[in-house]
Design a protein around this motif. Structure first.
Motif, mmCIF file in Angstrom:
data_model
loop_
_atom_site.group_PDB
_atom_site.id
_atom_site.type_symbol
_atom_site.label_atom_id
_atom_site.label_comp_id
_atom_site.label_asym_id
_atom_site.label_seq_id
_atom_site.Cartn_x
_atom_site.Cartn_y
_atom_site.Cartn_z
ATOM 1 N N VAL A 195 0.853 -1.195 0.000
ATOM 2 C CA VAL A 195 0.000 0.000 0.000
ATOM 3 C C VAL A 195 0.884 1.239 0.000
ATOM 4 O O VAL A 195 1.733 1.415 0.872
ATOM 5 N N LYS A 196 0.691 2.093 -0.993
ATOM 6 C CA LYS A 196 1.410 3.360 -1.069
ATOM 7 C C LYS A 196 0.580 4.460 -0.411
ATOM 8 O O LYS A 196 -0.655 4.419 -0.423
ATOM 9 N N GLY A 197 1.277 5.445 0.116
ATOM 10 C CA GLY A 197 0.564 6.540 0.757
ATOM 11 C C GLY A 197 -0.172 7.435 -0.206
ATOM 12 O O GLY A 197 -1.195 8.031 0.139
ATOM 13 N N PHE A 198 0.330 7.526 -1.436
ATOM 14 C CA PHE A 198 -0.197 8.513 -2.382
ATOM 15 C C PHE A 198 -0.100 7.990 -3.810
ATOM 16 O O PHE A 198 0.809 7.219 -4.143
ATOM 17 N N ALA A 199 -1.045 8.402 -4.652
ATOM 18 C CA ALA A 199 -1.014 8.085 -6.082
ATOM 19 C C ALA A 199 -1.386 9.322 -6.873
ATOM 20 O O ALA A 199 -2.299 10.067 -6.503
ATOM 21 N N LYS A 215 -4.703 0.169 -2.858
ATOM 22 C CA LYS A 215 -3.246 0.132 -3.015
ATOM 23 C C LYS A 215 -2.653 1.519 -2.798
ATOM 24 O O LYS A 215 -1.438 1.669 -2.765
ATOM 25 N N ALA A 216 -3.514 2.510 -2.711
ATOM 26 C CA ALA A 216 -3.092 3.883 -2.421
ATOM 27 C C ALA A 216 -4.055 4.469 -1.407
ATOM 28 O O ALA A 216 -5.279 4.374 -1.569
ATOM 29 N N ALA A 217 -3.502 5.065 -0.354
ATOM 30 C CA ALA A 217 -4.338 5.629 0.709
ATOM 31 C C ALA A 217 -4.833 7.027 0.371
ATOM 32 O O ALA A 217 -5.852 7.478 0.909
ATOM 33 N N MET A 218 -4.125 7.715 -0.511
ATOM 34 C CA MET A 218 -4.538 9.044 -0.981
ATOM 35 C C MET A 218 -4.324 9.095 -2.489
ATOM 36 O O MET A 218 -3.459 8.389 -3.020
ATOM 37 N N MET A 219 -5.103 9.921 -3.154
ATOM 38 C CA MET A 219 -4.882 10.130 -4.589
ATOM 39 C C MET A 219 -5.235 11.561 -4.957
ATOM 40 O O MET A 219 -6.121 12.185 -4.366
ATOM 41 N N GLU A 220 -4.521 12.066 -5.947
ATOM 42 C CA GLU A 220 -4.839 13.359 -6.550
ATOM 43 C C GLU A 220 -5.771 13.092 -7.723
ATOM 44 O O GLU A 220 -5.412 12.334 -8.635
#
Length: 416
Positions: A190-194, A262-267
Motif C-alpha cells: 500500500v502506497k501513501g499517495f497516487a 493500493k493507495a491511501a490518498m490520490m490526486e
C-alpha cells in the motif's frame, strides 16, 4: 524533440493554409434519406467513466426531444485526439462537434480547425452567465470558437479507514505534513499517495498545482521554486510513498489504485465521485484541499464544445450546443457526470450536489485557487516538454538539469 516540434509546427502551418476561410454558420444542411440530420461528435470521455455516462445521457435526451437529429458519437482516447484532429483536417474527415480539453482550444482555433461562432454567441446572449476563466478559454483574439462544457479542479481523496489504522487524526495542509502523512500510510504493497504522471496532458495537469504552490510558473521552470516542486514529487517516489509506476498512470489508473486500496490518498478530480459512490461502497473516503507550500493552488480543468470549421451541419450543431447549456439540462447532467458547472447561475443553484455534498463542496472551494493553463496557442508543445520533464525526473535524472533543459525548450514557445 526538436524534430517533433518542427513536424507539429509544419502540420499546423498546412492546416492554416488549407483551412476554410468562411466559418460562419450556414443554415443549409445535408440530411439523410429518412430526413434526419446526422451530427458527428468526437470526444475523449473514457468508456465506463461518469463523464461518458453524462455524454450518452445528454445525447439520448436530445435525440428524444429532437427526432429529426441523429447524434453520432465517437470516443477517441485522450492522448490520440489531437493527432486525430490534425489528420482529420488534412484528410477533410472531421466531425461536426469536438469536445476539447480547454487548454488546447486556442491552438486548434488558431490552426483553423474550429468555426468562428462569435455572431451566434453574441446573439445567444448567455456569455455573461459564465465564469470568466472557462469562457476565455474558448476565445481567441476576442472571438468565440466554442463555449465551455464544464469546469473542474484537482484535490486529494483519502481513505478514512487507512488514516485511522495509521493513527492519523488530522488532515495534512502543508507539503511537509503531506509527505509525512504519505510515509506513515505506506505499508507493504500500500502506497501513501497516487498521482498521474503519464506522458499526456493528464501528467502536466496533475503536476502544475505543485509547481504553482511552490511559487513557480511555466515561465520560471528552471527556478529554485520549480526545482523544489519536481524534487518534491521525485522525493515521494524515492522514499516509497508514491509508486514509480506513476509515469505510466493516467487519472483512471490512479482511481483504480485508490479503489483497490493500493493507495491511501490520490490526486484526482470530482468526476470520480459518482464512480466511488456506486462502485466502491466498501471504501470510507473523503476529500481535502491540495496541500500548500508557499501558497494554495490547484489547476482549472474542464472541457469545451467546439464546432469544426468545415462542418456541413453548423446550424444544427449550434442548436445542440445551446441546448446543452440550458440550466435545466446542464445542472442534472453535470450532477450525473460528477462535473462542476462553468455557468455561474448553475453553480450557485442550491438544489444540486455541489451545494450540498461535502466532498463536492470541497471541489467548489478548490476552484477558488484553480488556475487556468493560459499560456497561448503553443501550450500543447509546452505541455509536451513538461511531460518529458516528469518522465525524466521520476526515472532518476537530476532535477536541476531536467528543469534547466526543459525551460530552454519552453521559453521560445511562451507568448511574447
Amino acid at each position: 524533440m526538436k524534430n517533433k516540434i518542427l513536424i507539429f509546427a509544419s502540420i499546423l502551418m498546412l492546416i492554416l493554409l488549407a483551412a476554410c476561410s468562411n466559418s460562419s454558420i450556414s443554415s443549409t444542411e445535408a440530411t439523410t434519406k429518412d430526413g434526419k440530420v446526422i451530427i458527428k461528435i468526437w470526444d475523449y470521455l473514457a468508456p465506463d467513466s461518469s463523464s461518458a455516462r453524462e455524454q450518452v445521457a445528454l445525447i439520448n435526451k436530445y435525440e428524444k426531444e429532437n427526432p429529426n437529429i441523429k447524434l453520432e458519437r465517437t470516443y477517441i482516447p485522450f492522448a490520440d485526439l489531437k493527432t486525430k484532429l490534425l489528420q482529420g483536417v488534412a484528410g477533410n474527415e472531421l466531425p461536426d462537434i469536438v469536445v476539447i480539453d480547454n487548454p488546447d482550444h486556442q491552438a486548434f482555433a488558431e490552426a483553423g480547425v474550429f468555426a468562428d461562432i462569435t455572431k451566434e454567441v453574441e446573439a445567444w446572449g448567455q456569455a455573461d452567465k459564465y465564469f470568466q476563466g472557462p469562457m476565455d478559454s474558448a476565445k481567441l483574439n476576442g472571438k468565440y470558437y466554442g463555449i465551455p462544457n464544464n469546469s473542474n479542479a484537482l484535490a486529494i481523496y483519502y481513505n478514512k479507514d487507512l488514516f485511522k489504522q495509521a493513527g492519523i487524526t488530522e488532515l495534512p495542509k502543508t507539503w511537509d505534513q503531506f509527505a509525512e502523512t504519505a510515509k506513515q500510510l505506506t505499508k507493504g504493497d500500500v502506497k501513501g499517495f497516487a498521482m498521474a504522471g503519464k506522458k499526456s496532458e493528464e501528467g502536466t495537469f496533475q503536476f502544475l498545482p505543485w509547481l504553482w504552490s511552490a511559487g513557480a510558473d511555466i515561465n520560471t521552470f528552471d527556478s529554485p521554486e520549480a526545482q523544489k516542486s519536481m524534487g518534491y514529487i521525485q522525493g515521494l517516489v524515492k522514499d516509497g510513498s508514491l509508486s514509480k509506476n506513476m509515469i505510466n498512470w493516467d487519472q483512471s489508473d490512479v482511481l483504480v489504485q485508490f479503489q483497490t486500496q493500493k493507495a491511501a490518498m490520490m490526486e484526482n478530480g470530482p468526476w470520480q465521485i459518482p464512480i466511488l459512490k456506486e462502485k466502491s461502497k466498501d471504501i470510507n473516503w473523503g476529500v481535502f484541499l491540495m496541500p500548500s507550500d508557499k501558497q494554495s493552488a490547484s489547476v482549472l480543468g474542464g472541457e469545451n464544445w467546439a464546432i469544426t470549421a468545415n462542418s456541413q451541419h453548423k446550424k444544427a450543431a449550434w442548436d445542440f450546443l445551446k441546448w446543452t447549456q440550458k440550466p435545466e439540462v446542464l445542472g442534472p447532467m453535470h450532477e450525473l457526470g460528477g462535473r462542476l458547472p462553468s455557468r455561474e447561475d448553475v453553480a450557485s443553484d442550491t438544489q444540486y450536489e455541489w451545494a450540498k455534498d461535502e466532498n463536492v463542496k470541497s471541489y467548489m472551494e478548490q476552484l477558488k485557487t484553480a488556475k487556468p493553463r493560459a499560456y497561448g496557442t503553443k501550450y500543447p508543445e509546452i505541455s509536451t516538454s513538461i511531460q518529458e520533464a516528469i518522465q525524466r525526473s521520476i526515472t532518476g535524472e537530476n532535477v536541476k538539469k531536467v528543469m534547466g533543459s526543459t525551460a530552454d525548450k519552453i521559453k521560445p514557445l511562451l507568448p511574447k
